[in-house]
Design a protein around this motif. Structure first.
Motif, PDB file in Angstrom:
ATOM      1  N   ALA A 110      15.068  61.834 -34.942  1.00  0.00           N
ATOM      2  CA  ALA A 110      13.814  61.963 -35.700  1.00  0.00           C
ATOM      3  C   ALA A 110      12.609  61.564 -34.856  1.00  0.00           C
ATOM      4  O   ALA A 110      12.683  60.730 -33.967  1.00  0.00           O
ATOM      5  CB  ALA A 110      13.874  61.082 -36.946  1.00  0.00           C
ATOM      6  N   ARG A 111      11.511  62.202 -35.170  1.00  0.00           N
ATOM      7  CA  ARG A 111      10.205  61.764 -34.686  1.00  0.00           C
ATOM      8  C   ARG A 111       9.296  61.779 -35.903  1.00  0.00           C
ATOM      9  O   ARG A 111       9.187  62.787 -36.609  1.00  0.00           O
ATOM     10  CB  ARG A 111       9.684  62.627 -33.541  1.00  0.00           C
ATOM     11  CG  ARG A 111       9.531  64.082 -33.875  1.00  0.00           C
ATOM     12  CD  ARG A 111       9.126  64.884 -32.648  1.00  0.00           C
ATOM     13  NE  ARG A 111       9.048  66.287 -33.021  1.00  0.00           N
ATOM     14  CZ  ARG A 111       8.065  67.101 -32.682  1.00  0.00           C
ATOM     15  NH1 ARG A 111       7.081  66.663 -31.921  1.00  0.00           N
ATOM     16  NH2 ARG A 111       8.063  68.349 -33.066  1.00  0.00           N
ATOM     17  N   LEU A 112       8.698  60.652 -36.187  1.00  0.00           N
ATOM     18  CA  LEU A 112       7.867  60.555 -37.382  1.00  0.00           C
ATOM     19  C   LEU A 112       6.846  59.448 -37.234  1.00  0.00           C
ATOM     20  O   LEU A 112       6.883  58.653 -36.299  1.00  0.00           O
ATOM     21  CB  LEU A 112       8.730  60.342 -38.634  1.00  0.00           C
ATOM     22  CG  LEU A 112       9.704  59.173 -38.703  1.00  0.00           C
ATOM     23  CD1 LEU A 112       9.029  57.902 -39.161  1.00  0.00           C
ATOM     24  CD2 LEU A 112      10.826  59.512 -39.661  1.00  0.00           C
ATOM     25  N   PHE A 113       5.928  59.425 -38.186  1.00  0.00           N
ATOM     26  CA  PHE A 113       4.898  58.403 -38.250  1.00  0.00           C
ATOM     27  C   PHE A 113       5.103  57.634 -39.545  1.00  0.00           C
ATOM     28  O   PHE A 113       5.441  58.224 -40.569  1.00  0.00           O
ATOM     29  CB  PHE A 113       3.501  59.032 -38.262  1.00  0.00           C
ATOM     30  CG  PHE A 113       3.232  59.929 -37.078  1.00  0.00           C
ATOM     31  CD1 PHE A 113       2.755  59.399 -35.887  1.00  0.00           C
ATOM     32  CD2 PHE A 113       3.455  61.291 -37.155  1.00  0.00           C
ATOM     33  CE1 PHE A 113       2.510  60.220 -34.796  1.00  0.00           C
ATOM     34  CE2 PHE A 113       3.211  62.125 -36.080  1.00  0.00           C
ATOM     35  CZ  PHE A 113       2.741  61.584 -34.898  1.00  0.00           C
ATOM     36  N   GLY A 114       4.893  56.336 -39.498  1.00  0.00           N
ATOM     37  CA  GLY A 114       5.010  55.525 -40.702  1.00  0.00           C
ATOM     38  C   GLY A 114       3.771  54.676 -40.887  1.00  0.00           C
ATOM     39  O   GLY A 114       3.248  54.099 -39.931  1.00  0.00           O
ATOM     40  N   PHE A 115       3.295  54.609 -42.115  1.00  0.00           N
ATOM     41  CA  PHE A 115       2.183  53.724 -42.473  1.00  0.00           C
ATOM     42  C   PHE A 115       2.769  52.673 -43.398  1.00  0.00           C
ATOM     43  O   PHE A 115       3.312  53.007 -44.453  1.00  0.00           O
ATOM     44  CB  PHE A 115       1.063  54.516 -43.158  1.00  0.00           C
ATOM     45  CG  PHE A 115      -0.119  53.669 -43.543  1.00  0.00           C
ATOM     46  CD1 PHE A 115      -0.873  53.027 -42.574  1.00  0.00           C
ATOM     47  CD2 PHE A 115      -0.474  53.518 -44.867  1.00  0.00           C
ATOM     48  CE1 PHE A 115      -1.968  52.255 -42.926  1.00  0.00           C
ATOM     49  CE2 PHE A 115      -1.563  52.749 -45.230  1.00  0.00           C
ATOM     50  CZ  PHE A 115      -2.313  52.116 -44.255  1.00  0.00           C
ATOM     51  N   VAL A 116       2.705  51.408 -42.983  1.00  0.00           N
ATOM     52  CA  VAL A 116       3.433  50.351 -43.674  1.00  0.00           C
ATOM     53  C   VAL A 116       2.503  49.199 -44.047  1.00  0.00           C
ATOM     54  O   VAL A 116       1.679  48.773 -43.238  1.00  0.00           O
ATOM     55  CB  VAL A 116       4.590  49.823 -42.785  1.00  0.00           C
ATOM     56  CG1 VAL A 116       5.379  48.730 -43.489  1.00  0.00           C
ATOM     57  CG2 VAL A 116       5.516  50.960 -42.363  1.00  0.00           C
ATOM     58  N   ARG A 117       2.684  48.702 -45.282  1.00  0.00           N
ATOM     59  CA  ARG A 117       1.975  47.511 -45.756  1.00  0.00           C
ATOM     60  C   ARG A 117       2.933  46.326 -45.632  1.00  0.00           C
ATOM     61  O   ARG A 117       4.058  46.372 -46.110  1.00  0.00           O
ATOM     62  CB  ARG A 117       1.590  47.666 -47.233  1.00  0.00           C
ATOM     63  CG  ARG A 117       1.056  46.386 -47.872  1.00  0.00           C
ATOM     64  CD  ARG A 117       1.122  46.440 -49.402  1.00  0.00           C
ATOM     65  NE  ARG A 117       0.230  47.418 -49.962  1.00  0.00           N
ATOM     66  CZ  ARG A 117      -0.956  47.132 -50.501  1.00  0.00           C
ATOM     67  NH1 ARG A 117      -1.358  45.902 -50.593  1.00  0.00           N
ATOM     68  NH2 ARG A 117      -1.715  48.091 -50.986  1.00  0.00           N
ATOM     69  N   ILE A 118       2.464  45.275 -44.980  1.00  0.00           N
ATOM     70  CA  ILE A 118       3.236  44.036 -44.846  1.00  0.00           C
ATOM     71  C   ILE A 118       2.375  42.912 -45.415  1.00  0.00           C
ATOM     72  O   ILE A 118       1.195  42.797 -45.070  1.00  0.00           O
ATOM     73  CB  ILE A 118       3.567  43.726 -43.362  1.00  0.00           C
ATOM     74  CG1 ILE A 118       4.334  44.868 -42.711  1.00  0.00           C
ATOM     75  CG2 ILE A 118       4.277  42.394 -43.233  1.00  0.00           C
ATOM     76  CD1 ILE A 118       5.812  44.846 -42.835  1.00  0.00           C
ATOM     77  N   THR A 119       2.956  42.099 -46.284  1.00  0.00           N
ATOM     78  CA  THR A 119       2.216  40.965 -46.843  1.00  0.00           C
ATOM     79  C   THR A 119       2.411  39.763 -45.935  1.00  0.00           C
ATOM     80  O   THR A 119       3.533  39.400 -45.591  1.00  0.00           O
ATOM     81  CB  THR A 119       2.706  40.651 -48.267  1.00  0.00           C
ATOM     82  OG1 THR A 119       2.541  41.827 -49.067  1.00  0.00           O
ATOM     83  CG2 THR A 119       1.906  39.511 -48.884  1.00  0.00           C
ATOM     84  N   THR A 120       1.284  39.172 -45.521  1.00  0.00           N
ATOM     85  CA  THR A 120       1.322  37.983 -44.676  1.00  0.00           C
ATOM     86  C   THR A 120       0.605  36.849 -45.395  1.00  0.00           C
ATOM     87  O   THR A 120       0.013  37.047 -46.453  1.00  0.00           O
ATOM     88  CB  THR A 120       0.639  38.237 -43.312  1.00  0.00           C
ATOM     89  OG1 THR A 120      -0.739  38.537 -43.539  1.00  0.00           O
ATOM     90  CG2 THR A 120       1.300  39.370 -42.556  1.00  0.00           C
ATOM     91  N   GLY A 121       0.659  35.685 -44.818  1.00  0.00           N
ATOM     92  CA  GLY A 121      -0.012  34.535 -45.394  1.00  0.00           C
ATOM     93  C   GLY A 121       0.995  33.510 -45.874  1.00  0.00           C
ATOM     94  O   GLY A 121       2.174  33.556 -45.538  1.00  0.00           O
ATOM     95  N   ASP A 122       0.506  32.574 -46.668  1.00  0.00           N
ATOM     96  CA  ASP A 122       1.350  31.506 -47.175  1.00  0.00           C
ATOM     97  C   ASP A 122       1.167  31.399 -48.678  1.00  0.00           C
ATOM     98  O   ASP A 122       0.577  32.279 -49.307  1.00  0.00           O
ATOM     99  CB  ASP A 122       1.029  30.180 -46.472  1.00  0.00           C
ATOM    100  CG  ASP A 122      -0.434  29.777 -46.631  1.00  0.00           C
ATOM    101  OD1 ASP A 122      -1.071  30.178 -47.633  1.00  0.00           O
ATOM    102  OD2 ASP A 122      -0.947  29.051 -45.768  1.00  0.00           O
ATOM    103  N   ALA A 123       1.643  30.303 -49.249  1.00  0.00           N
ATOM    104  CA  ALA A 123       1.575  30.128 -50.702  1.00  0.00           C
ATOM    105  C   ALA A 123       0.134  30.089 -51.205  1.00  0.00           C
ATOM    106  O   ALA A 123      -0.142  30.440 -52.348  1.00  0.00           O
ATOM    107  CB  ALA A 123       2.304  28.847 -51.093  1.00  0.00           C
ATOM    108  N   MET A 124      -0.782  29.686 -50.345  1.00  0.00           N
ATOM    109  CA  MET A 124      -2.178  29.547 -50.769  1.00  0.00           C
ATOM    110  C   MET A 124      -2.995  30.819 -50.555  1.00  0.00           C
ATOM    111  O   MET A 124      -4.033  30.993 -51.189  1.00  0.00           O
ATOM    112  CB  MET A 124      -2.821  28.386 -50.016  1.00  0.00           C
ATOM    113  CG  MET A 124      -2.139  27.050 -50.306  1.00  0.00           C
ATOM    114  SD  MET A 124      -2.748  25.730 -49.268  1.00  0.00           S
ATOM    115  CE  MET A 124      -4.370  25.507 -49.977  1.00  0.00           C
ATOM    116  N   SER A 125      -2.553  31.674 -49.674  1.00  0.00           N
ATOM    117  CA  SER A 125      -3.355  32.850 -49.344  1.00  0.00           C
ATOM    118  C   SER A 125      -2.454  33.992 -48.877  1.00  0.00           C
ATOM    119  O   SER A 125      -1.892  33.940 -47.787  1.00  0.00           O
ATOM    120  CB  SER A 125      -4.356  32.495 -48.242  1.00  0.00           C
ATOM    121  OG  SER A 125      -5.040  33.649 -47.819  1.00  0.00           O
ATOM    122  N   LYS A 126      -2.341  35.009 -49.691  1.00  0.00           N
ATOM    123  CA  LYS A 126      -1.565  36.207 -49.338  1.00  0.00           C
ATOM    124  C   LYS A 126      -2.542  37.336 -49.021  1.00  0.00           C
ATOM    125  O   LYS A 126      -3.559  37.492 -49.694  1.00  0.00           O
ATOM    126  CB  LYS A 126      -0.680  36.638 -50.515  1.00  0.00           C
ATOM    127  CG  LYS A 126       0.346  35.614 -50.914  1.00  0.00           C
ATOM    128  CD  LYS A 126       1.672  35.960 -50.310  1.00  0.00           C
ATOM    129  CE  LYS A 126       2.738  35.052 -50.853  1.00  0.00           C
ATOM    130  NZ  LYS A 126       3.493  34.433 -49.827  1.00  0.00           N
TER     131      LYS A 126
END
Length: 142
Positions: free
Chosen positions: A56-72
């Motif tokens: 395969a050859r493809l493009f992916g757009f991905v959301r990743i949640t970062t941060g800690d308990a106080m700030s996501k």
């Protein structure tokens, strides 16, 4: 034949990932002949990784949640996947075709070009996004 992109369909998939009210956290775009089209979207990153095969050859757009308990916060990445079995000509073409994708996928913190499945590890991507984000305010253990 010059590569085309289905702008409306790809933009719709992109916007779903960007939408804070949507559970969708990834969208993939693949080649269908000489046209780049949405290949799928979902809520489980492992489903995206499963699409990244040696053929395969493809493009992916991905959301990743970062941060800690106080700030996501949501961080976005553009991943270009080139499988091991992709020919040299197709490898070269994907670099120029990426500009078509970037006309739609415009907001992301970091871009990856990957051909080794180990580099698709979600923790690796998350760590790289944190680095790209500048200051790291994760709560520290005392």
């Amino acid at each position: 034949m010059a590569t085309q992109i289905d702008k409306e369909a790809c933009r719709e998939a992109y916007n779903q990932v960007r939408d804070d009210n949507s559970e969708t956290n990834w969208a993939a775009f693949k080649y269908e002949g000489s046209t780049i089209v949405p290949a799928g979207q979902g809520t489980d990153y492992d489903d995206f990784k499963a699409m990244c095969t040696d053929d395969a050859r493809l493009f992916g757009f991905v959301r990743i949640t970062t941060g800690d308990a106080m700030s996501k916060r949501a961080k976005f990445t553009l991943i270009t996947w080139i499988g091991e079995n992709i020919s040299g000509l197709q490898r070269a073409k994907i670099s120029t075709d990426k500009t078509l994708v970037k006309d739609i996928v415009q907001n992301f913190a970091k871009e990856f070009m990957i051909s080794d499945a180990r580099e698709l590890d979600e923790d690796y991507i998350r760590t790289e996004l944190k680095k790209a984000g500048g200051a790291n305010y994760d709560a520290q253990a005392e």
